[in-house]
Every structure is written in C-alpha cells, then in structure tokens.
Design an enzyme around this catalytic site. Structure first.
Site: not given
Ligand code: ADP
Ligand code: MG
Length: 395
Positions: A37, A197, A348, A371
C-alpha cells in the site's frame, strides 16, 4: 468519465496539499510488514511533490481507539521516505499544534506525514471540528485512499467537504477498473467469491447476480449457501441466521447463476495439520469441516474462469494460510492469472494469496480495497467519490 477532478486539474505549485492515502499496512512488532500500500501511494505523493506542492499525508493505521504508541505512523513515514527517496517529516499529532508546526516548517516539495488519523476520536464520527482542523492544514485536498473511500470519516469525507478536492492517481485508477466491471463488461462476466463470511458479501451477491453470467462461490461462505440448499455441512462454518436470506437469493430469478462446490477438502479439526480428505459436497462426513474446495471443483471453476471475458475475484477458496488447504485458492489464482479476459482481484487476503503465489503481475488490476470494492460494485458509488463529485460539478 468525469465523475471527479484529478490531480491534473489542481494548481498545486506552491500550495499545501493534504493527501488522504491508504497506508494501513500490516505491522509486525512495530515494523512495516507488507509495503504494497505504501508503494501504491507513492505515485500521487511524488507527482504533487514534483509539481512544487508541500505534501501533507494522512492515513489510518490499524484500529486503535485513541492515541496508542503501537499504531504510530512513524515507521510507515520512515518507509515512505525510503521507498520514495525523499525526506519525510513526522508530525506528532493528527491535526493539532504539532501538525500545524510540522506543516509550517515544510518547504515546497517536502512531505509531512500526520499521526494516525484514528488517534483522533472524531475521525470515525466524521466530526466537524476535526474535519475543520484537517482542512486548516492545507489549501487543497486529494483523496487517494480507495480502501477507505467507502467510509464517511473526517479524513475522507469531512475534509473533502471543506477544501477543493480531487482524486489521486490510485483512486482514479481503481474507479476506472471498477467502472469496467460495472458498465458493459466483456462477456462472459464471471465473479468468484470466497473468504470468511457471507454477511460481508451478501449485498454484493444480490447486486451482482443479475449482471453476471456466473458467480463461483468457495471459501467458508459457501457452507451457508450449501446449508441453504439443504446440504448437511457437518462442522463447517455456517452463519445460520443468514440461511433464510441466502435461500431467497438462491431461489431468485438469477439464483441459478450461483455455482457452488461439488467437492471439498474436509478436515477433522481447524488446525494446519488436521487429517483431511476429499468428500463430495453432498456427503460431508459428520465430525469434519470443509477447509478448501476439492479438486473437481477447482477444475470446474478453472474452466469457467479461463473462458471469461471479465473477472472479479474477492476472497480465498479455503484456509490458504495453511499449505494443506491452499490448493483450491492456488488453482483459482492460476486460472485468473492465465485468463485472457480483463481481471480485477480485491480483498486483503485474496491479494496476499496472489502475491504469495507470485501471480499478481498476471492480473489486470490488483485492487487496494476489499470492502470498498465490494461496496462500489454493490452501490455503484462510494461516499468519498460522491463528495469529490461535488467539486467536479463546479462547487
Ligand atoms: P478477503 O480479505 O480477500 O476479502 P476474507 O477476509 O473475506 O477475504 O476471508 C479470508 C479468510 O477466510 C482467510 O483467513 C481464510 O483462512 C478464511 N477461510 C477461507 N475458507 C475458509 C473455510 N472453509 N473455513 C474457515 N475459514 C476459511
Ligand atoms: Mg480479509
């Protein structure tokens, strides 16, 4: 597209320009971890410097609830100077006497970094007094923090209401990329969603489903969708309260565009070395939890991704931080990287995964916003862009 002015439209020479950057980098025992960043913010700061402006940079860092030495901007300011090759002064506060003195002492072409905006209690409340104090530090305002442009805070929106404002290079580039997704995307338009989520992503699912040709879902969030389809997901992570809403989305007109995993890597526990095996999504063994998409799903998703004209990816397919459960995310990352279509990756963790696999160069646009990108896709605009728009309309 002239939704806002950019730094090309500013008379910056000899003026003081406040830049809201996104320098919210991961810290490792007080040291800057990943500096992606900071590097991404250098272009705007460098151009303004070279244009003869006094550049005052601000950002939030972490989520402190007030002044907290663990979240001082000092190491970030030091890294900014190292990477940019210019001297940087650190102000001891956000917009108080110390900040005013540091700005007054700076010559044209010099850079001052204010203290963490979250040290000021008014930041997240978009407090009028803090916004006015920030505005008093400068003549012009540049919003470059795409990753924070969805938040109406004092340093993003409040100050932009009070100073002639424009978009920085990074923000403008992000908006061009997202516009390409939102308006007449090359078909097929495929969205890949994963991560932790559904609650974070239900809004964007609803908004994008009518616009896409396919939406591939993995990550922990797929289990709430599978549960809504009546699948027994055993110990996998589910947001049970969202099942009725998710079921309504699945049953909606465009619901059939949602593509769920047909197989999964299931584990006996939530640990890096848990015993694991591949199971069909319709027969997740009791006592196990899904931690990655399975090989058949990865292959199927990969095929759809490689054929896409436009791609948006947000959220890993599994617990990619643990090698045993990184295969699905790696396969999707590789497919996105190989795809001929225009591709945008945000979030992220998704961007961290791409970089860990060394595949980031092959993605058309690597977004600095998680987000913010999701909200822009959902709403078509962001609070930070709206306020910049007012200045473009000749305010
Ligand atoms: P991003 O930062 O790309 O938007 P998120 O923050 O929504 O992604 O989610 C990332 C997290 O989701 C990671 O830490 C990953 O370990 C977790 N994750 C992915 N698949 C699973 C799963 N099947 N069960 C539990 N955690 C998971
Ligand atoms: Mg994340």
């Amino acid at each position: 597209m002239s939704r806002f002015r950019t730094i090309d439209d500013l008379e910056a020479s000899g003026r003081t320009v406040l830049v809201r950057a996104d320098l919210n980098v991961p810290l490792d025992e007080g040291r800057v971890g990943d500096d992606f960043r900071i590097t991404a913010s250098l272009r705007t700061i460098g151009e303004l410097r070279r244009a003869g402006a006094r550049v005052v940079v601000c950002s939030h860092l972490g989520r402190p609830k007030g002044p907290d030495p663990r979240y001082t901007m000092a190491p970030v300011a030091a890294r900014l100077g190292e990477l940019g090759g210019f001297p940087v002064r650190s102000a001891p506060d956000v917009a108080g006497e110390g900040a005013r003195a540091a700005v007054a002492a700076a010559a044209p072409g010099e850079v001052v970094v204010l203290e963490n905006t979250r040290f000021a209690p008014g930041e997240t409340k978009n407090d009028a007094a803090l916004s006015a104090d920030l505005a008093d530090l400068a003549d012009l305002f540049v919003l470059d923090a795409f990753g924070s442009a969805h938040r109406a805070h004092a340093s993003t929106v409040g100050v932009a209401e009070r100073l002639p404002s424009a978009a920085g290079r990074l923000l403008a580039e992000e908006v061009v990329a997202f516009d390409r997704l939102l308006h007449e995307p090359e078909r097929p338009f495929v969205v890949i969603l994963g991560g932790a989520k559904v609650s974070d992503k239900l809004g964007v699912i609803r908004a994008l489903l009518p616009k896409v040709d396919g939406m591939l879902v993995g990550g922990a969030m797929c289990f709430t969708l599978l549960a809504a389809r009546g699948v027994e997901v055993a110990e996998s992570r589910v947001e049970a309260d969202l099942v009725p809403e998710v079921r309504a989305v699945l049953e909606s007109a465009a619901g059939s565009r949602l593509v769920l995993p047909s197989d999964l890597v299931v584990a006996d526990g939530f640990t890096p070395d848990a015993a694991h095996r591949v199971a069909p999504a319709t027969a997740i063994p009791s006592g196990t939890m899904g931690l990655d998409i399975g090989p058949e799903t990865a292959e199927r998703f990969g095929g759809v991704i490689r054929q896409a004209g436009t791609l948006f990816w947000n959220g890993p397919m599994g617990v990619f931080e643990w090698p045993a459960f990184a295969t699905g995310t790696r396969a999707v990352a590789a497919a996105v990287a190989e795809a001929k279509g225009y591709s945008v990756a945000g979030g992220g963790d998704s961007v961290a995964a791409l970089r860990a696999f060394g595949m980031e160069e092959a993605v058309s646009h690597l977004s600095t916003g998680g987000g913010a990108g999701l909200e822009l896709l959902e709403a078509g605009t962001l609070p930070g862009l709206e306020v910049l728009g007012r200045w473009a309309d000749g305010a």
